[in-house]
Design a protein around this motif. Sequence first.
Motif, PDB file in Angstrom:
ATOM      1  N   ALA A 193       9.948  -3.084  -5.224  1.00  0.00           N
ATOM      2  CA  ALA A 193       9.985  -1.972  -4.273  1.00  0.00           C
ATOM      3  C   ALA A 193      11.118  -1.010  -4.607  1.00  0.00           C
ATOM      4  CB  ALA A 193      10.142  -2.508  -2.852  1.00  0.00           C
ATOM      5  N   ALA A 194      12.282  -1.578  -4.952  1.00  0.00           N
ATOM      6  CA  ALA A 194      13.431  -0.738  -5.307  1.00  0.00           C
ATOM      7  C   ALA A 194      13.135   0.089  -6.564  1.00  0.00           C
ATOM      8  CB  ALA A 194      14.665  -1.609  -5.523  1.00  0.00           C
ATOM      9  N   LEU A 195      12.467  -0.520  -7.539  1.00  0.00           N
ATOM     10  CA  LEU A 195      12.134   0.199  -8.773  1.00  0.00           C
ATOM     11  C   LEU A 195      11.121   1.314  -8.512  1.00  0.00           C
ATOM     12  CD1 LEU A 195      11.881  -2.696 -11.394  1.00  0.00           C
ATOM     13  CD2 LEU A 195      13.671  -0.962 -11.217  1.00  0.00           C
ATOM     14  N   VAL A 196      10.129   1.044  -7.657  1.00  0.00           N
ATOM     15  CA  VAL A 196       9.127   2.063  -7.336  1.00  0.00           C
ATOM     16  C   VAL A 196       9.793   3.276  -6.679  1.00  0.00           C
ATOM     17  CG1 VAL A 196       7.150   2.624  -5.870  1.00  0.00           C
ATOM     18  CG2 VAL A 196       7.172   0.490  -7.162  1.00  0.00           C
ATOM     19  N   VAL A 197      10.636   3.018  -5.679  1.00  0.00           N
ATOM     20  CA  VAL A 197      11.294   4.122  -4.977  1.00  0.00           C
ATOM     21  C   VAL A 197      12.221   4.887  -5.926  1.00  0.00           C
ATOM     22  CG1 VAL A 197      12.910   4.706  -3.130  1.00  0.00           C
ATOM     23  CG2 VAL A 197      11.121   3.014  -2.727  1.00  0.00           C
ATOM     24  N   THR A 198      13.011   4.153  -6.722  1.00  0.00           N
ATOM     25  CA  THR A 198      13.939   4.798  -7.654  1.00  0.00           C
ATOM     26  C   THR A 198      13.190   5.616  -8.705  1.00  0.00           C
ATOM     27  OG1 THR A 198      15.551   3.013  -7.378  1.00  0.00           O
ATOM     28  CG2 THR A 198      15.780   4.400  -9.330  1.00  0.00           C
ATOM     29  N   GLY A 199      12.152   5.014  -9.302  1.00  0.00           N
ATOM     30  CA  GLY A 199      11.390   5.721 -10.319  1.00  0.00           C
ATOM     31  C   GLY A 199      10.685   6.946  -9.778  1.00  0.00           C
TER      32      GLY A 199
ATOM     33  N   CYS B  73       8.467   3.098 -12.466  1.00  0.00           N
ATOM     34  CA  CYS B  73       7.540   2.931 -11.338  1.00  0.00           C
ATOM     35  C   CYS B  73       6.508   1.843 -11.630  1.00  0.00           C
ATOM     36  CB  CYS B  73       6.815   4.247 -11.051  1.00  0.00           C
ATOM     37  SG  CYS B  73       7.825   5.523 -10.306  1.00  0.00           S
ATOM     38  N   LEU B  74       5.922   1.875 -12.812  1.00  0.00           N
ATOM     39  CA  LEU B  74       4.895   0.898 -13.162  1.00  0.00           C
ATOM     40  C   LEU B  74       5.468  -0.509 -13.218  1.00  0.00           C
ATOM     41  CD1 LEU B  74       2.927   2.872 -15.899  1.00  0.00           C
ATOM     42  CD2 LEU B  74       2.239   2.420 -13.537  1.00  0.00           C
ATOM     43  N   ALA B  75       6.696  -0.648 -13.735  1.00  0.00           N
ATOM     44  CA  ALA B  75       7.348  -1.950 -13.738  1.00  0.00           C
ATOM     45  C   ALA B  75       7.566  -2.434 -12.312  1.00  0.00           C
ATOM     46  CB  ALA B  75       8.678  -1.872 -14.494  1.00  0.00           C
ATOM     47  N   GLY B  76       7.928  -1.493 -11.436  1.00  0.00           N
ATOM     48  CA  GLY B  76       8.127  -1.855 -10.033  1.00  0.00           C
ATOM     49  C   GLY B  76       6.844  -2.319  -9.377  1.00  0.00           C
ATOM     50  N   VAL B  77       5.734  -1.636  -9.679  1.00  0.00           N
ATOM     51  CA  VAL B  77       4.442  -2.046  -9.120  1.00  0.00           C
ATOM     52  C   VAL B  77       4.070  -3.439  -9.609  1.00  0.00           C
ATOM     53  CG1 VAL B  77       1.963  -1.572  -9.144  1.00  0.00           C
ATOM     54  CG2 VAL B  77       3.579   0.290  -8.761  1.00  0.00           C
TER      55      VAL B  77
ATOM     56  N   SER C 242       2.770   5.775  -3.457  1.00  0.00           N
ATOM     57  CA  SER C 242       3.820   6.740  -3.780  1.00  0.00           C
ATOM     58  C   SER C 242       3.805   7.119  -5.255  1.00  0.00           C
ATOM     59  CB  SER C 242       5.205   6.175  -3.406  1.00  0.00           C
ATOM     60  OG  SER C 242       5.569   5.094  -4.252  1.00  0.00           O
ATOM     61  N   LEU C 243       3.071   6.380  -6.080  1.00  0.00           N
ATOM     62  CA  LEU C 243       2.920   6.759  -7.487  1.00  0.00           C
ATOM     63  C   LEU C 243       2.244   8.116  -7.626  1.00  0.00           C
ATOM     64  CD1 LEU C 243       1.771   3.381  -9.089  1.00  0.00           C
ATOM     65  CD2 LEU C 243       4.010   4.458  -9.267  1.00  0.00           C
ATOM     66  N   THR C 244       1.590   8.573  -6.560  1.00  0.00           N
ATOM     67  CA  THR C 244       0.988   9.903  -6.569  1.00  0.00           C
ATOM     68  C   THR C 244       2.010  10.961  -6.987  1.00  0.00           C
ATOM     69  OG1 THR C 244      -0.530   9.300  -4.788  1.00  0.00           O
ATOM     70  CG2 THR C 244      -0.156  11.645  -5.131  1.00  0.00           C
ATOM     71  N   LEU C 245       3.250  10.770  -6.565  1.00  0.00           N
ATOM     72  CA  LEU C 245       4.277  11.770  -6.807  1.00  0.00           C
ATOM     73  C   LEU C 245       4.598  11.949  -8.288  1.00  0.00           C
ATOM     74  CD1 LEU C 245       6.668  10.895  -3.850  1.00  0.00           C
ATOM     75  CD2 LEU C 245       4.905  12.647  -3.946  1.00  0.00           C
ATOM     76  N   VAL C 246       4.424  10.893  -9.088  1.00  0.00           N
ATOM     77  CA  VAL C 246       4.662  11.042 -10.526  1.00  0.00           C
ATOM     78  C   VAL C 246       3.353  11.257 -11.289  1.00  0.00           C
ATOM     79  CG1 VAL C 246       6.838   9.788 -10.582  1.00  0.00           C
ATOM     80  CG2 VAL C 246       4.713   8.518 -10.821  1.00  0.00           C
ATOM     81  N   LEU C 247       2.225  10.872 -10.691  1.00  0.00           N
ATOM     82  CA  LEU C 247       0.939  11.085 -11.354  1.00  0.00           C
ATOM     83  C   LEU C 247       0.476  12.539 -11.255  1.00  0.00           C
ATOM     84  CD1 LEU C 247      -0.987   7.893 -10.152  1.00  0.00           C
ATOM     85  CD2 LEU C 247      -0.327   8.431 -12.507  1.00  0.00           C
ATOM     86  N   THR C 248       0.864  13.215 -10.164  1.00  0.00           N
ATOM     87  CA  THR C 248       0.389  14.581  -9.945  1.00  0.00           C
ATOM     88  C   THR C 248       0.752  15.534 -11.084  1.00  0.00           C
ATOM     89  OG1 THR C 248       0.436  14.292  -7.542  1.00  0.00           O
ATOM     90  CG2 THR C 248       0.441  16.551  -8.368  1.00  0.00           C
TER      91      THR C 248
ATOM     92  N   ALA D  35       0.827  -1.208   0.000  1.00  0.00           N
ATOM     93  CA  ALA D  35       0.000   0.000   0.000  1.00  0.00           C
ATOM     94  C   ALA D  35       0.862   1.259   0.000  1.00  0.00           C
ATOM     95  CB  ALA D  35      -0.924  -0.002   1.215  1.00  0.00           C
ATOM     96  N   GLY D  36       1.866   1.294   0.866  1.00  0.00           N
ATOM     97  CA  GLY D  36       2.723   2.473   0.961  1.00  0.00           C
ATOM     98  C   GLY D  36       3.527   2.723  -0.297  1.00  0.00           C
ATOM     99  N   LEU D  37       3.962   1.653  -0.948  1.00  0.00           N
ATOM    100  CA  LEU D  37       4.756   1.809  -2.165  1.00  0.00           C
ATOM    101  C   LEU D  37       3.888   2.196  -3.363  1.00  0.00           C
ATOM    102  CD1 LEU D  37       7.095  -1.205  -1.540  1.00  0.00           C
ATOM    103  CD2 LEU D  37       7.886   1.134  -1.872  1.00  0.00           C
ATOM    104  N   ILE D  38       2.716   1.566  -3.488  1.00  0.00           N
ATOM    105  CA  ILE D  38       1.847   1.877  -4.631  1.00  0.00           C
ATOM    106  C   ILE D  38       1.318   3.306  -4.537  1.00  0.00           C
ATOM    107  CG2 ILE D  38      -0.326   1.294  -5.771  1.00  0.00           C
ATOM    108  CD1 ILE D  38       0.188  -1.627  -4.966  1.00  0.00           C
TER     109      ILE D  38
END
Length: 303
Positions: A266-272, A123-127, A98-104, A93-96
Amino acid sequence: MPATRRTDGVLLAVAVVWGSSYLTAKTATDALPVLTVLFLRHAIAALACVPVFRGPGAPSRDERRCGGLLGLTQAAVLVLETYGVAHTSAGNAGLIISLTLVLTPVLDRAPLPGRFFLAAGVCLAGVALLVSGNGLHAPGAGDLLMLAAAVARAGHVVLVGRVTAGRSLRPLPLTAVQSVVGAVLFLGPAAPGLPALSRTAPGTWAQLLYLALCCGLFAFLAQTWAIQRTSATRAGLLLGTEPVWALLVGVGLGGEHLTVLAALGAALVVTGTYWGRSIESARRSGAVPAAPLGAATDLSQTR
């Protein structure tokens, strides 16, 4: 230097509190219906804000109008988030979200370079890996709800920026109005479950108080105080650690398990996410990002 350390400490505390909110909400919804949790979360915050509505510091007409509108969109975000975290892991939940930051910036229709969309793709690949478990499969209902919550929260952030632009709105009265709006909205749907509250364990009440007062009032006001005393980039870097704390709390305190594929995701989500925010921040400042991790959080974001 001591003042800088104090400001950094406050921002880091906000990130930790927000990161821990997913496990707290998940545990609370194991004991109470989701709508009851949402009502109590808003009602407790609203009661704590009662003094705000008295005296010269009471919300102005503009603050009541804007707070009412933002209260509606914030309630929609929390419905999706809370139902989502109830059906997935706190770490996911916390990682997904975080996509708010690139969607905004996408929803804000900001002009973005091509590499921003590359970061979003990371980010999407990470999710996709994050929700795969031990092998690739369709995401669960909770993961899809968190994706929807990320889109809704991004829309809420954009709306916050639009309705507050050019207005002198104080954070505390605005937050107080949003809390009241949420409590009123969820009272009806939560009413059937309220008689059972007499049997609610003290631990669950503690979780509700934590969600309302720490993850809500404290986090928003502390964020506003700290941002006024530091740079946007420094604040963004510290607040951007929220998904990391969500993962650590979920694994360390919630007993959640992280497979190799999920860890890579998780690493890809945070990095992206960090990369995308650094690109967007550089676009606004007219500078070229020096490194992928120089991100700045959208400071109009509320929870």
